[in-house]
Design an enzyme around this catalytic site. Structure first.
Site, PDB file in Angstrom:
ATOM      1  N   HIS A 157       0.811  -1.219   0.000  1.00 28.02           N
ATOM      2  CA  HIS A 157       0.000   0.000   0.000  1.00 28.02           C
ATOM      3  C   HIS A 157       0.843   1.267   0.000  1.00 28.02           C
ATOM      4  CE1 HIS A 157      -4.079  -1.771   0.747  1.00 28.02           C
ATOM      5  NE2 HIS A 157      -3.333  -2.801   1.098  1.00 28.02           N
ATOM      6  N   ASP A 365       3.902   9.407  -1.452  1.00 23.57           N
ATOM      7  CA  ASP A 365       2.743   8.653  -0.991  1.00 23.57           C
ATOM      8  C   ASP A 365       2.469   7.523  -1.963  1.00 23.57           C
ATOM      9  OD1 ASP A 365       0.776   8.174   0.888  1.00 23.57           O
ATOM     10  OD2 ASP A 365      -0.080  10.184   0.758  1.00 23.57           O
TER      11      ASP A 365
END
Length: 459
Positions: A157, A365
């Site tokens: 993730h 991110d």
């Protein structure tokens, strides 16, 4: 139909909306197959007790939730130490914050072995296993060593850094070797896949067997990008629920004479919040028409406050916000409204809808779903503008946002000014394209595509 087994650091009840979009998405597949969700219970017990106890089982509709407890030593070395003290900073390109010398890797390997031992007692021969995130990279290797032959997929993730940064991790070869125990390795972005490909070719002499398939360490794995999405319809329903509507009405009433900018983040050094606040200061300095007009609402939810790096960023951020309010504030206008607490998820859509500009500017991110939630929350007839970091995984999909380099404070300020002055016709056109894209590649698409690819990879 094979049973789906989901493994993650923490377990969530997929029936509860508060569990988040990921739990809801996985819940659909788990319900369809009468599946199992396995992970840590969140409880810390006396040393030695966790090793001898069976997993705790709980029913959640057709889904079985299976959890194990951890001792304080295991939790501190596996979770705080290696996962969040080594892998998290390195994978977010912050080698300077990684604690390489503490010897946490033994605890990380020990807990993954413990998870594998407990999980093996619950598996069926035809199960499909889906492991999630950096806490559990070696889990499949431990399962294979115990005789597990089921299909196993892994999804990361967070970002995967370039090979040079990966190679800074002590025993990095072991870590990447462990990924080859999976039939499928999924990443958030094509950039992450490129980093994986370069590493395994240069460091492990991997053979490239056609598109997305690599062979090294005696095993073959498939590596692809699966950009995670949100449940657009569910978030839109949340936008029209009572709490969101109350928040929207309150914001529009209290700031009827202002232009609102919104940032919603965890207080993490990867999110670039101080850089964002400095860009807002540049906006007020170089575009004075925004003084007494534009207001930045920055929500920075607490996280890992016992870690020095997080305490430092909180102190820096509070100093920046105070300085801007002192330099530019008026009796009836505070430029920055800084909130260091968690705001109820049901109120976030109302905040996003009320904001003329959404600021999602992380330094790095994996994806950043706030960007997609901001798009989903907008009024399509008068939408706000998304200012998005080019270093968020979401930037690969959301090309119609205003993409910025968050390290370039002045350039980000110019993009914010462009967003505030953007004509309605252009805002509508950009929003329509962005909304269509997050609808097409929503969280359900992500789940189906990963599991379909895993089924083929297993063959």
């Amino acid at each position: 139909m094979s049973r789906l087994v989901v493994v993650s650091n923490r377990v969530a009840d997929p029936r509860k909306s508060a569990a988040g979009g990921l739990a809801v998405a996985l819940g659909d597949a788990l319900n369809d197959t009468g599946g199992l969700w396995f992970g840590w219970s969140g409880r810390i017990i006396e040393p030695g007790q966790s090793e001898g106890s069976a997993p705790q089982l709980q029913r959640a509709g057709r889904v079985t939730l299976a959890t194990v407890d951890l001792s304080r030593e295991d939790h501190d070395s596996y979770y705080l130490g290696y996962s969040n003290g080594v892998l998290w900073p390195v994978f977010h390109y912050r080698l300077d914050l990684a604690d390489f010398d503490a010897g946490y890797i033994a605890g990380y390997r020990r807990v993954n072995r413990l998870f594998a031992q407990k999980l093996m007692t619950l598996l069926h021969p035809d199960d499909v296993i889906w492991v999630h995130d950096y806490h559990l990279i070696p889990l499949a290797a431990e399962l294979r060593a115990m005789g597990c032959t089921q299909r196993i997929g892994f999804f990361l993730h967070i970002p995967l850094p370039p090979p040079q940064m990966l190679a800074a991790i002590p025993q990095h070869e072991w870590l990447i070797r462990a990924l080859f125990a999976y039939d499928l390795v999924g990443f958030q972005s094509e950039v992450d896949v490129q980093h994986f490909s370069r590493y395994v070719r240069n460091e492990a002499d991997a053979q490239v067997l056609g598109e997305d398939r690599y062979r090294a360490f005696g095993r073959t794995t498939v590596a692809q990008a699966f950009p995670i999405g949100i449940d657009v319809d569910e978030f839109m329903r949340l936008s029209h629920a009572r709490e969101a509507c109350e928040t929207y009405d309150t914001m529009r009433e209290q700031y009827s004479r202002r232009r609102l900018l919104i940032g919603v983040d965890r207080l993490d050094y990867s999110k670039g919040i101080p850089h964002r606040v400095r860009a807002f200061r540049e906006l007020l300095k170089h575009y004075p028409e925004n003084r007494n007009s534009a207001t930045l609402i920055q929500i920075a939810s607490p996280t890992r406050e016992s870690v020095d790096a997080y305490a430092d960023i909180r102190q820096e951020l509070e100093g920046l916000c105070g300085a801007i309010n002192g330099d530019y504030g008026e009796l009836d206008w505070m430029p920055v409204r800084y909130i260091h607490r968690t705001v109820a998820r049901k109120r976030i859509p109302g905040l996003c809808r009320a904001a003329d500009v959404g600021l999602v500017t992380p330094l790095r991110d994996g994806m950043n779903l706030v960007a997609k939630e901001y798009i989903a929350a907008q009024n399509p007839e008068d939408p706000g503008v998304l200012v998005l970091s080019r270093f968020a995984g979401a930037a690969e999909q959301l090309k119609e946002a205003l993409l910025v380099n968050p390290y370039d404070v002045h350039g980000t300020a110019e993009a914010i000014q462009q967003a505030l002055r953007m004509p309605l016709e252009e805002r509508v056109r950009r929003h329509q394209k962005l909304l269509a894209r997050i609808r097409e590649h929503d969280v359900h698409w992500w789940r189906r595509r990963f599991l379909d690819t895993l089924a083929q990879a297993g063959d």
